[in-house]
Write a protein that holds these residues in place. Structure first.
Motif, PDB file in Angstrom:
ATOM      1  N   GLY A  59     -15.585 -19.452   9.303  1.00  0.00           N
ATOM      2  CA  GLY A  59     -16.524 -19.843   9.769  1.00  0.00           C
ATOM      3  C   GLY A  59     -17.378 -20.929   9.057  1.00  0.00           C
ATOM      4  O   GLY A  59     -18.768 -21.170   9.309  1.00  0.00           O
ATOM      5  N   GLN A 110      -6.815 -24.358   5.066  1.00  0.00           N
ATOM      6  CA  GLN A 110      -7.604 -25.025   6.224  1.00  0.00           C
ATOM      7  C   GLN A 110      -7.943 -23.739   7.190  1.00  0.00           C
ATOM      8  O   GLN A 110      -9.056 -23.714   7.554  1.00  0.00           O
ATOM      9  CB  GLN A 110      -7.159 -25.888   6.882  1.00  0.00           C
ATOM     10  CG  GLN A 110      -7.907 -26.387   8.432  1.00  0.00           C
ATOM     11  CD  GLN A 110      -7.711 -27.858   8.509  1.00  0.00           C
ATOM     12  OE1 GLN A 110      -7.041 -28.435   7.949  1.00  0.00           O
ATOM     13  NE2 GLN A 110      -8.132 -28.320   9.934  1.00  0.00           N
ATOM     14  N   THR A 111      -6.691 -22.774   7.034  1.00  0.00           N
ATOM     15  CA  THR A 111      -6.929 -21.793   8.089  1.00  0.00           C
ATOM     16  C   THR A 111      -8.129 -20.667   7.394  1.00  0.00           C
ATOM     17  O   THR A 111      -8.821 -20.004   8.235  1.00  0.00           O
ATOM     18  CB  THR A 111      -5.550 -21.007   8.288  1.00  0.00           C
ATOM     19  OG1 THR A 111      -4.535 -21.721   8.906  1.00  0.00           O
ATOM     20  CG2 THR A 111      -5.598 -19.653   8.772  1.00  0.00           C
ATOM     21  N   GLU A 114     -11.583 -22.224   7.986  1.00  0.00           N
ATOM     22  CA  GLU A 114     -11.793 -22.106   9.225  1.00  0.00           C
ATOM     23  C   GLU A 114     -11.872 -20.632   9.968  1.00  0.00           C
ATOM     24  O   GLU A 114     -13.205 -20.634  10.570  1.00  0.00           O
ATOM     25  CB  GLU A 114     -10.748 -22.711  10.235  1.00  0.00           C
ATOM     26  CG  GLU A 114     -10.629 -24.450  10.130  1.00  0.00           C
ATOM     27  CD  GLU A 114      -9.626 -24.882  11.122  1.00  0.00           C
ATOM     28  OE1 GLU A 114      -9.857 -26.280  11.236  1.00  0.00           O
ATOM     29  OE2 GLU A 114      -8.888 -24.236  11.577  1.00  0.00           O
ATOM     30  N   LYS A 115     -11.404 -19.768   9.566  1.00  0.00           N
ATOM     31  CA  LYS A 115     -11.544 -18.310  10.024  1.00  0.00           C
ATOM     32  C   LYS A 115     -12.869 -17.842   9.066  1.00  0.00           C
ATOM     33  O   LYS A 115     -13.244 -16.890   9.923  1.00  0.00           O
ATOM     34  CB  LYS A 115     -10.406 -17.692   9.718  1.00  0.00           C
ATOM     35  CG  LYS A 115     -10.202 -17.300   8.244  1.00  0.00           C
ATOM     36  CD  LYS A 115      -8.884 -16.190   8.293  1.00  0.00           C
ATOM     37  CE  LYS A 115      -8.439 -15.540   6.775  1.00  0.00           C
ATOM     38  NZ  LYS A 115      -7.600 -14.753   6.706  1.00  0.00           N
ATOM     39  N   PRO A 161     -15.092 -18.642  14.035  1.00  0.00           N
ATOM     40  CA  PRO A 161     -13.983 -19.602  13.405  1.00  0.00           C
ATOM     41  C   PRO A 161     -14.544 -20.988  13.970  1.00  0.00           C
ATOM     42  O   PRO A 161     -15.356 -21.214  14.909  1.00  0.00           O
ATOM     43  CB  PRO A 161     -12.844 -19.353  14.031  1.00  0.00           C
ATOM     44  CG  PRO A 161     -12.664 -18.036  14.622  1.00  0.00           C
ATOM     45  CD  PRO A 161     -14.121 -17.694  14.937  1.00  0.00           C
ATOM     46  N   ARG A 162     -14.289 -21.975  12.988  1.00  0.00           N
ATOM     47  CA  ARG A 162     -14.915 -23.426  13.325  1.00  0.00           C
ATOM     48  C   ARG A 162     -13.726 -24.297  12.911  1.00  0.00           C
ATOM     49  O   ARG A 162     -13.149 -24.071  11.753  1.00  0.00           O
ATOM     50  CB  ARG A 162     -15.869 -23.683  12.387  1.00  0.00           C
ATOM     51  CG  ARG A 162     -17.499 -23.172  12.626  1.00  0.00           C
ATOM     52  CD  ARG A 162     -18.423 -23.684  11.690  1.00  0.00           C
ATOM     53  NE  ARG A 162     -19.935 -23.353  12.290  1.00  0.00           N
ATOM     54  CZ  ARG A 162     -20.678 -23.402  11.547  1.00  0.00           C
ATOM     55  NH1 ARG A 162     -20.742 -24.074  10.152  1.00  0.00           N
ATOM     56  NH2 ARG A 162     -22.039 -23.174  11.860  1.00  0.00           N
ATOM     57  N   ALA A 163     -13.539 -25.411  13.751  1.00  0.00           N
ATOM     58  CA  ALA A 163     -12.399 -26.309  13.374  1.00  0.00           C
ATOM     59  C   ALA A 163     -13.017 -27.284  12.507  1.00  0.00           C
ATOM     60  O   ALA A 163     -14.229 -27.629  12.474  1.00  0.00           O
ATOM     61  CB  ALA A 163     -12.021 -27.004  14.814  1.00  0.00           C
ATOM     62  N   LEU A 164     -12.154 -27.448  11.517  1.00  0.00           N
ATOM     63  CA  LEU A 164     -12.681 -28.486  10.335  1.00  0.00           C
ATOM     64  C   LEU A 164     -11.959 -29.770  10.130  1.00  0.00           C
ATOM     65  O   LEU A 164     -10.420 -29.750  10.424  1.00  0.00           O
ATOM     66  CB  LEU A 164     -12.467 -27.791   8.920  1.00  0.00           C
ATOM     67  CG  LEU A 164     -13.539 -26.615   8.924  1.00  0.00           C
ATOM     68  CD1 LEU A 164     -13.385 -25.882   7.597  1.00  0.00           C
ATOM     69  CD2 LEU A 164     -15.136 -27.125   8.796  1.00  0.00           C
ATOM     70  N   GLN A 165     -12.260 -30.994  10.092  1.00  0.00           N
ATOM     71  CA  GLN A 165     -11.602 -32.145   9.786  1.00  0.00           C
ATOM     72  C   GLN A 165     -11.718 -32.408   8.224  1.00  0.00           C
ATOM     73  O   GLN A 165     -12.716 -32.764   7.771  1.00  0.00           O
ATOM     74  CB  GLN A 165     -12.027 -33.381  10.683  1.00  0.00           C
ATOM     75  CG  GLN A 165     -11.954 -33.287  11.747  1.00  0.00           C
ATOM     76  CD  GLN A 165     -10.434 -33.248  12.553  1.00  0.00           C
ATOM     77  OE1 GLN A 165      -9.843 -33.991  12.048  1.00  0.00           O
ATOM     78  NE2 GLN A 165     -10.227 -32.250  13.518  1.00  0.00           N
ATOM     79  N   HIS A 190     -18.582 -24.928   7.289  1.00  0.00           N
ATOM     80  CA  HIS A 190     -18.911 -26.214   8.131  1.00  0.00           C
ATOM     81  C   HIS A 190     -19.133 -26.996   6.877  1.00  0.00           C
ATOM     82  O   HIS A 190     -19.667 -26.574   5.723  1.00  0.00           O
ATOM     83  CB  HIS A 190     -19.975 -26.184   8.944  1.00  0.00           C
ATOM     84  CG  HIS A 190     -20.274 -27.472   9.572  1.00  0.00           C
ATOM     85  ND1 HIS A 190     -20.997 -28.573   9.001  1.00  0.00           N
ATOM     86  CD2 HIS A 190     -19.746 -28.022  10.761  1.00  0.00           C
ATOM     87  CE1 HIS A 190     -20.714 -29.555   9.841  1.00  0.00           C
ATOM     88  NE2 HIS A 190     -20.181 -29.090  10.968  1.00  0.00           N
ATOM     89  N   TYR A 191     -18.835 -28.167   6.893  1.00  0.00           N
ATOM     90  CA  TYR A 191     -19.011 -29.140   5.630  1.00  0.00           C
ATOM     91  C   TYR A 191     -20.449 -29.055   5.209  1.00  0.00           C
ATOM     92  O   TYR A 191     -20.567 -29.410   4.151  1.00  0.00           O
ATOM     93  CB  TYR A 191     -18.606 -30.584   6.107  1.00  0.00           C
ATOM     94  CG  TYR A 191     -16.938 -30.710   5.656  1.00  0.00           C
ATOM     95  CD1 TYR A 191     -16.706 -30.285   4.502  1.00  0.00           C
ATOM     96  CD2 TYR A 191     -16.453 -32.039   5.896  1.00  0.00           C
ATOM     97  CE1 TYR A 191     -15.378 -30.672   4.270  1.00  0.00           C
ATOM     98  CE2 TYR A 191     -15.089 -32.356   5.611  1.00  0.00           C
ATOM     99  CZ  TYR A 191     -14.286 -31.527   4.537  1.00  0.00           C
ATOM    100  OH  TYR A 191     -13.179 -31.887   4.059  1.00  0.00           O
TER     101      TYR A 191
END
Length: 269
Positions: free
Chosen positions: A77, A70-71, A74-75, A136-140, A79-80
Protein backbone atom coordinates in the motif's frame (compact mmCIF):
# COMPACT_ATOMS: atom_id res chain seq x y z
CA UNK A 1 23.13 15.82 -0.32
CA UNK A 2 20.66 12.98 0.20
CA UNK A 3 19.07 12.75 3.64
CA UNK A 4 19.19 9.03 4.33
CA UNK A 5 19.00 8.78 8.12
CA UNK A 6 16.51 10.38 10.49
CA UNK A 7 16.45 10.69 14.26
CA UNK A 8 13.43 9.04 15.88
CA UNK A 9 12.77 12.17 17.94
CA UNK A 10 12.53 14.34 14.81
CA UNK A 11 10.48 12.34 12.32
CA UNK A 12 6.86 12.92 11.35
CA UNK A 13 4.28 10.94 13.28
CA UNK A 14 2.02 10.27 10.29
CA UNK A 15 4.52 8.51 8.02
CA UNK A 16 4.52 4.88 6.91
CA UNK A 17 6.72 2.50 8.91
CA UNK A 18 8.46 -0.62 7.65
CA UNK A 19 9.95 -3.05 10.18
CA UNK A 20 12.94 -4.97 8.79
CA UNK A 21 14.38 -6.52 11.93
CA UNK A 22 16.30 -9.70 11.10
CA UNK A 23 19.18 -11.90 12.23
CA UNK A 24 21.31 -13.84 9.76
CA UNK A 25 22.07 -16.43 12.45
CA UNK A 26 18.42 -16.76 13.50
CA UNK A 27 16.31 -16.08 10.43
CA UNK A 28 12.95 -16.35 12.23
CA UNK A 29 13.82 -13.82 14.94
CA UNK A 30 12.78 -10.64 13.15
CA UNK A 31 9.32 -11.91 12.24
CA UNK A 32 8.81 -13.16 15.79
CA UNK A 33 9.85 -9.81 17.27
CA UNK A 34 7.40 -8.05 14.95
CA UNK A 35 4.58 -10.35 16.02
CA UNK A 36 5.38 -9.65 19.67
CA UNK A 37 5.40 -5.86 19.23
CA UNK A 38 6.13 -3.17 16.67
CA UNK A 39 5.47 0.49 15.94
CA UNK A 40 1.76 1.05 15.34
CA UNK A 41 0.99 1.00 11.63
CA UNK A 42 4.21 -0.76 10.66
CA UNK A 43 4.37 -3.58 8.13
CA UNK A 44 7.07 -6.25 8.15
CA UNK A 45 9.50 -7.01 5.34
CA UNK A 46 11.62 -10.12 5.79
CA UNK A 47 15.14 -10.16 4.35
CA UNK A 48 14.77 -13.61 2.81
CA UNK A 49 11.05 -13.67 1.99
CA UNK A 50 10.54 -10.09 0.77
CA UNK A 51 13.92 -8.42 0.14
CA UNK A 52 15.51 -11.41 -1.60
CA UNK A 53 14.53 -14.04 -4.14
CA UNK A 54 16.10 -17.12 -2.58
CA UNK A 55 15.10 -19.25 -5.58
CA UNK A 56 17.71 -17.54 -7.77
CA UNK A 57 21.30 -18.71 -8.09
CA UNK A 58 23.11 -15.38 -8.49
CA UNK A 59 24.43 -14.90 -4.98
CA UNK A 60 23.19 -15.89 -1.51
CA UNK A 61 20.58 -13.10 -1.18
CA UNK A 62 19.60 -12.40 -4.80
CA UNK A 63 17.77 -9.20 -5.57
CA UNK A 64 14.12 -9.77 -6.53
CA UNK A 65 13.30 -8.75 -10.09
CA UNK A 66 11.33 -5.61 -10.87
CA UNK A 67 8.00 -7.42 -11.10
CA UNK A 68 8.54 -8.99 -7.68
CA UNK A 69 9.56 -5.68 -6.13
CA UNK A 70 6.63 -3.83 -7.65
CA UNK A 71 4.28 -6.48 -6.29
CA UNK A 72 5.82 -6.06 -2.81
CA UNK A 73 5.49 -2.28 -2.89
CA UNK A 74 1.94 -2.36 -4.24
CA UNK A 75 0.62 -4.96 -1.81
CA UNK A 76 2.22 -2.92 1.00
CA UNK A 77 0.00 0.00 0.00
CA UNK A 78 2.90 2.38 -0.58
CA UNK A 79 2.70 5.56 -2.60
CA UNK A 80 5.45 7.72 -4.08
CA UNK A 81 4.33 10.68 -1.97
CA UNK A 82 4.49 8.77 1.32
CA UNK A 83 7.09 9.60 3.93
CA UNK A 84 8.47 6.10 4.55
CA UNK A 85 10.48 5.29 7.68
CA UNK A 86 12.37 2.02 7.80
CA UNK A 87 13.74 0.54 10.99
CA UNK A 88 15.57 -2.59 12.10
CA UNK A 89 17.25 -3.35 15.42
CA UNK A 90 19.70 -0.49 14.87
CA UNK A 91 23.30 -0.60 13.68
CA UNK A 92 22.29 -3.37 11.25
CA UNK A 93 22.20 -3.81 7.44
CA UNK A 94 18.51 -4.66 6.94
CA UNK A 95 16.83 -1.25 6.92
CA UNK A 96 19.59 -0.06 4.59
CA UNK A 97 18.86 -2.89 2.15
CA UNK A 98 15.15 -1.98 2.09
CA UNK A 99 16.02 1.72 1.71
CA UNK A 100 18.23 1.00 -1.30
CA UNK A 101 15.51 -1.08 -2.97
CA UNK A 102 12.94 1.69 -2.57
CA UNK A 103 15.39 4.25 -3.98
CA UNK A 104 16.10 1.84 -6.85
CA UNK A 105 12.36 1.93 -7.57
CA UNK A 106 12.30 5.73 -7.54
CA UNK A 107 10.79 6.48 -4.12
CA UNK A 108 12.01 9.90 -2.96
CA UNK A 109 10.80 10.26 0.63
CA UNK A 110 12.44 7.23 2.21
CA UNK A 111 14.43 7.36 5.45
CA UNK A 112 16.22 5.00 7.82
CA UNK A 113 15.48 5.44 11.50
CA UNK A 114 18.98 5.68 12.91
CA UNK A 115 18.97 3.89 16.22
CA UNK A 116 16.39 1.35 15.14
CA UNK A 117 13.37 0.06 16.98
CA UNK A 118 14.48 0.97 20.50
CA UNK A 119 14.98 4.60 19.50
CA UNK A 120 11.36 4.74 18.33
CA UNK A 121 10.22 3.27 21.62
CA UNK A 122 12.32 5.86 23.48
CA UNK A 123 10.81 8.63 21.34
CA UNK A 124 7.33 7.66 22.49
CA UNK A 125 5.91 6.05 19.37
CA UNK A 126 2.91 3.85 20.08
CA UNK A 127 3.78 0.16 20.23
CA UNK A 128 1.33 -2.62 19.46
CA UNK A 129 1.08 -6.25 18.37
CA UNK A 130 -1.89 -5.53 16.11
CA UNK A 131 -1.05 -5.70 12.40
CA UNK A 132 -2.39 -2.90 10.20
CA UNK A 133 -3.76 -3.94 6.81
CA UNK A 134 -3.35 -1.53 3.89
CA UNK A 135 -5.22 -1.44 0.62
CA UNK A 136 -2.98 -2.29 -2.34
CA UNK A 137 -2.03 0.62 -4.58
CA UNK A 138 -1.07 0.55 -8.24
CA UNK A 139 2.31 2.20 -8.85
CA UNK A 140 4.02 3.64 -11.90
CA UNK A 141 7.61 3.09 -10.84
CA UNK A 142 10.55 5.09 -12.19
CA UNK A 143 13.45 2.65 -11.89
CA UNK A 144 16.93 4.00 -11.27
CA UNK A 145 18.86 1.35 -13.19
CA UNK A 146 22.09 3.34 -12.99
CA UNK A 147 22.71 2.40 -9.34
CA UNK A 148 22.72 -1.40 -9.93
CA UNK A 149 25.59 -3.29 -11.58
CA UNK A 150 25.90 -6.92 -12.64
CA UNK A 151 28.98 -9.13 -12.80
CA UNK A 152 29.77 -8.19 -16.40
CA UNK A 153 29.81 -4.51 -15.44
CA UNK A 154 32.22 -5.33 -12.61
CA UNK A 155 34.37 -7.45 -14.92
CA UNK A 156 34.87 -4.42 -17.16
CA UNK A 157 36.23 -2.52 -14.15
CA UNK A 158 38.66 -5.29 -13.19
CA UNK A 159 39.91 -5.44 -16.79
CA UNK A 160 40.48 -1.68 -16.92
CA UNK A 161 37.78 -1.10 -19.52
CA UNK A 162 35.82 1.15 -17.16
CA UNK A 163 37.35 3.39 -14.51
CA UNK A 164 35.71 2.96 -11.10
CA UNK A 165 36.59 1.94 -7.56
CA UNK A 166 35.33 -1.37 -6.20
CA UNK A 167 34.75 -1.22 -2.45
CA UNK A 168 34.42 -4.52 -0.57
CA UNK A 169 32.35 -4.14 2.63
CA UNK A 170 33.30 -7.47 4.23
CA UNK A 171 35.64 -8.04 7.17
CA UNK A 172 39.32 -7.50 6.38
CA UNK A 173 40.29 -11.13 7.00
CA UNK A 174 37.70 -12.35 4.49
CA UNK A 175 38.83 -9.70 2.01
CA UNK A 176 42.46 -10.86 2.34
CA UNK A 177 41.37 -14.46 1.80
CA UNK A 178 42.43 -15.72 5.22
CA UNK A 179 39.11 -17.50 5.65
CA UNK A 180 35.77 -17.75 3.88
CA UNK A 181 32.77 -19.15 5.79
CA UNK A 182 30.30 -19.24 2.91
CA UNK A 183 31.97 -19.62 -0.50
CA UNK A 184 34.32 -22.30 -1.91
CA UNK A 185 37.15 -19.85 -2.63
CA UNK A 186 38.44 -17.11 -0.33
CA UNK A 187 39.57 -13.69 -1.51
CA UNK A 188 38.13 -10.61 -3.17
CA UNK A 189 37.27 -9.22 -6.58
CA UNK A 190 40.46 -8.04 -8.34
CA UNK A 191 41.38 -4.33 -7.88
CA UNK A 192 38.93 -3.86 -4.98
CA UNK A 193 39.61 -1.83 -1.85
CA UNK A 194 38.31 -2.96 1.54
CA UNK A 195 36.19 -1.15 4.11
CA UNK A 196 34.55 -3.33 6.76
CA UNK A 197 31.00 -2.02 7.15
CA UNK A 198 31.08 -2.64 10.91
CA UNK A 199 33.45 0.31 11.28
CA UNK A 200 30.37 2.47 10.66
CA UNK A 201 28.59 1.15 13.77
CA UNK A 202 28.34 3.32 16.85
CA UNK A 203 26.18 1.37 19.26
CA UNK A 204 22.80 1.02 17.60
CA UNK A 205 23.51 3.73 15.02
CA UNK A 206 25.39 4.00 11.73
CA UNK A 207 27.62 7.04 11.47
CA UNK A 208 29.84 8.79 8.94
CA UNK A 209 33.46 8.10 9.92
CA UNK A 210 36.68 9.81 8.92
CA UNK A 211 38.01 6.40 7.85
CA UNK A 212 35.34 5.92 5.16
CA UNK A 213 35.93 9.45 3.89
CA UNK A 214 39.67 8.69 3.69
CA UNK A 215 39.09 5.41 1.84
CA UNK A 216 37.18 6.81 -1.15
CA UNK A 217 36.71 10.33 -2.49
CA UNK A 218 33.66 12.06 -3.90
CA UNK A 219 35.20 12.39 -7.36
CA UNK A 220 35.41 8.60 -7.79
CA UNK A 221 32.76 6.33 -9.20
CA UNK A 222 32.29 3.84 -6.36
CA UNK A 223 30.81 0.38 -6.64
CA UNK A 224 30.11 -1.23 -3.28
CA UNK A 225 29.78 -4.98 -2.83
CA UNK A 226 29.88 -7.54 -0.03
CA UNK A 227 29.22 -11.25 0.20
CA UNK A 228 25.56 -11.30 -0.81
CA UNK A 229 24.28 -7.74 -1.09
CA UNK A 230 23.28 -7.16 2.53
CA UNK A 231 26.20 -5.51 4.34
CA UNK A 232 27.19 -3.46 1.29
CA UNK A 233 24.06 -1.37 1.80
CA UNK A 234 25.14 0.38 5.04
CA UNK A 235 28.30 1.56 3.24
CA UNK A 236 26.23 2.76 0.30
CA UNK A 237 23.83 4.61 2.60
CA UNK A 238 26.56 6.26 4.66
CA UNK A 239 28.31 7.46 1.50
CA UNK A 240 25.00 8.86 0.24
CA UNK A 241 24.45 10.61 3.57
CA UNK A 242 27.97 12.05 3.32
CA UNK A 243 27.18 13.63 -0.03
CA UNK A 244 28.71 11.10 -2.42
CA UNK A 245 26.68 11.06 -5.61
CA UNK A 246 28.37 8.56 -7.93
CA UNK A 247 27.80 5.36 -5.95
CA UNK A 248 26.39 2.06 -7.13
CA UNK A 249 26.01 -1.51 -5.87
CA UNK A 250 26.99 -4.88 -7.23
CA UNK A 251 24.17 -6.48 -5.27
CA UNK A 252 24.93 -10.10 -6.17
CA UNK A 253 28.38 -9.60 -4.67
CA UNK A 254 31.24 -11.96 -4.00
CA UNK A 255 28.86 -14.91 -3.64
CA UNK A 256 28.01 -14.44 -7.32
CA UNK A 257 31.44 -13.40 -8.63
CA UNK A 258 33.37 -16.32 -7.13
CA UNK A 259 31.53 -18.85 -9.31
CA UNK A 260 32.34 -17.05 -12.56
CA UNK A 261 35.64 -15.15 -12.46
CA UNK A 262 39.06 -15.27 -10.75
CA UNK A 263 39.67 -13.68 -7.37
CA UNK A 264 42.63 -12.06 -5.63
CA UNK A 265 43.99 -12.63 -2.14
CA UNK A 266 46.03 -10.46 0.20
CA UNK A 267 45.85 -6.79 1.12
CA UNK A 268 45.68 -3.96 -1.38
CA UNK A 269 48.32 -1.25 -0.91
Amino acid sequence: MVNVFVDAFKLERDGRFIDTRFDLQNVDLGKRLFEEEHVKGAIYWDLEHDLSDMSKRDGRHPLPNKVQLQTLFEKSGLHYNDAIYIYDQGGAPYATRAWWMLKYAGFQHVYIVNGGYESLVAAGFEITKEVTKYEPRALQLQWNDAILLNREDVLAITEGKHKATLLDARAAARFRGEFEPFEPIAGHIPTAKNYDWEQLKDGNKLVITSSILDTVSKDEEIIVYCGSGVTATPVYCILAEAGYQNIKIYMAGYSDWVYHYPVEVGAIN
